[in-house]
Design an enzyme around this catalytic site. Sequence first.
Site, PDB file in Angstrom:
ATOM      1  N   ALA A 104       0.849  -1.196   0.000  1.00  0.00           N
ATOM      2  CA  ALA A 104       0.000   0.000   0.000  1.00  0.00           C
ATOM      3  C   ALA A 104       0.883   1.244   0.000  1.00  0.00           C
ATOM      4  CB  ALA A 104      -0.931   0.003   1.201  1.00  0.00           C
ATOM      5  N   PHE A 105       0.303   2.377  -0.392  1.00  0.00           N
ATOM      6  CA  PHE A 105       1.117   3.587  -0.575  1.00  0.00           C
ATOM      7  C   PHE A 105       1.742   4.075   0.731  1.00  0.00           C
ATOM      8  CE2 PHE A 105      -0.667   7.616   0.990  1.00  0.00           C
ATOM      9  CZ  PHE A 105      -1.852   7.174   1.556  1.00  0.00           C
ATOM     10  N   LYS A 106       1.225   3.628   1.870  1.00  0.00           N
ATOM     11  CA  LYS A 106       1.765   4.102   3.146  1.00  0.00           C
ATOM     12  C   LYS A 106       3.246   3.739   3.314  1.00  0.00           C
ATOM     13  CE  LYS A 106      -2.650   4.458   5.477  1.00  0.00           C
ATOM     14  NZ  LYS A 106      -3.537   4.158   4.328  1.00  0.00           N
ATOM     15  N   ASP A 107       3.687   2.684   2.619  1.00  0.00           N
ATOM     16  CA  ASP A 107       5.103   2.304   2.678  1.00  0.00           C
ATOM     17  C   ASP A 107       6.023   3.430   2.197  1.00  0.00           C
ATOM     18  OD1 ASP A 107       4.608  -0.314   3.586  1.00  0.00           O
ATOM     19  OD2 ASP A 107       4.374  -1.081   1.554  1.00  0.00           O
ATOM     20  N   LEU A 110       6.257   5.570   5.327  1.00  0.00           N
ATOM     21  CA  LEU A 110       6.638   4.926   6.587  1.00  0.00           C
ATOM     22  C   LEU A 110       8.005   4.248   6.541  1.00  0.00           C
ATOM     23  CD1 LEU A 110       3.160   3.720   7.807  1.00  0.00           C
ATOM     24  CD2 LEU A 110       4.752   5.193   9.067  1.00  0.00           C
TER      25      LEU A 110
END
Length: 456
Positions: A104-107, A110
Site C-alpha cells: 500500500a502507498f503508506k510504505d 513509513l
Amino acid sequence: MRYVSTRGTAPELGFSDVLLSGLASDGGLYVPTEWPTLPAAGDDYSSTATSIMATYMGDDISAEVLEATVRDAYATFRHPEVAPLVQIENDLWIQELFHGPTLAFKDLALQVVGRLFDHVLAERSDRVTIVGATSGDTGSAAIDAVKSCDNVDIVILYPRGRTSDVQRRQMTTVDSPNVHAVAVDGTFDDCQDLVKAMFADEQLRRDCNLSAVNSINWARVMAQIVYYVTASQAFPEPATFCVPTGNFGNVLAGWIAKSTGASIDHLLIASNANDILARFVNDRDMSATEVVPTLSPSMDIQVSSNFERLLFEMNNRNGARTAEQLQHFRSSGTLEVEEANFRTWISSTFSAERVDDEETLAEIGRVYRDSGMLIDPHTATGTAAARRSRSNGATVCLSTAHPAKFPDAVEKATGIRPELPPELGDLMERSERMTDLPADLAGVSDFVRGVSRVSR
Ligand SMILES: *Cc1c(COP(=O)(O)O)cnc(C)c1O
C-alpha cells in the site's frame, strides 16, 4: 527550518522533535513556518526524495544520513522506479504506489519515517513504544517500517476477525522481537478508543515513552510530496492528480507539491460513500455523518484530520481561529468556512467525486476488460472519479494499493483472484504470532508495559 502548530500555542520545534512528537502539545498539527521552494529534481526517485526532504529538515539530519536512509528505505521496493507511471488510456495514467513491502502507498512514507525515528532515537540514546490501532493498512505498514529498529517497540491493536487475511498476516507473520500484534476482541473503534485512553494516561505515557506514527505525523506528509513531483515531471503540461483519500493526508501532500512549485493543474479528490470531503468541495458542506463500511475500507473515515493543515493556511495562519473552528466542528459536527475563503482556497484548486461500491466494482471490471489490468477498489474510486470529471490534459490517478491486498472485491468484479507478488507468495503459509486480548484498558495497558523496553 522550524515548525509551528496549527492551533498556535504549542512551542516552535525543529524537524527531529516534530518527527518524534507527532501531535503538537496544544492538540494541533505541525507545519513549517515557511514553505520551502521545490529543489531541482535528481536522477532517480531516491535522489529527488532526498533533495525535497532535505529542505524540510534544516540541520537536524545530516545530508549523508538522509541520503543513506532514503536509499535504504526505497531499496525495499520491488520496482526500480519506486513509483512508476502506467498509462491505462489516452490521457489517463496510474501511478503505482504499491510496490513497497506491505503493498500500500503508506510504505512510501513509513519506510523512511521508521528509519528516521531509529536514527534520531539512537542519537539521543532514547527509546519509544509506538502504539497504534488499525483496521488494516496502517498497522502493517508501520510494523514493517520499524521491524528492524533497535530503539522502537511497536504494539498494534487490530479488531479480531475484522481485517482481511492478507492484512492480518502482514502484521502477525513479522518475526521481530520488537513487534507485537494484538487481536482485540472488539471493533476498530474499540481499538482506537484503547489507544486514545493509553495516550491520556500520563503515567503510562511517560513510563513507556509512548509514540505514534499515524497519518497526522508531519514526516509522513513530507515524504508523500515526492511522488507528485516525480510524476508531474513526466508531462509537458501541468497534470491533474486524482487522489483516493480519507484522512486528507495524501491529497494534502499534493497541495503542498503544487503550492511549492510542482507542475500540477488541479487536485481531484475521490471519496467512497463516506463522502464528507466530496460534499465539502462541491457544496461547502463539511458535516460529519456515520461511517459506513465500503469495499475501500482505508477510506472509511468521516473526520479528515489532515484537513486542519489546509484550514490553518485558509485562516491566514491564525492558530486561534483554527482552534475555534475545530472546536465548533467537534461540538456541532459542522465546519463553517466563509464563501470568499472557500473560493480562493478550495474551488480554485480542488474538485471531488463520490464513487459508491457498485460503481467501484463496475470500474474494476471495466479497467480489466479495456486494459487487462487488475486494480484495487481504492484505486478504482480514483479512476472512476477521473473518468466522470474528465479534465483537459493528462490525469494521474494515484494507485494506493496492490489488487492482491483486496482480492475479494477484485475477484467479484473480474472473476480473477489477483496473486500476491512472488516476494510475498508464501505469506499464507508463514506462521503467525499474535496476542489475543479483551477490549479492556487495564489489560491492554499491562501488556504494553510488559513489552516496552523503555526504562524510566
Ligand atoms: C490509507 C489509505 C488511503 C487513504 O489515505 P489518506 O492519506 O487518508 O488520504 C487510501 N487508499 C489506501 C489503500 C490506503 O491504505
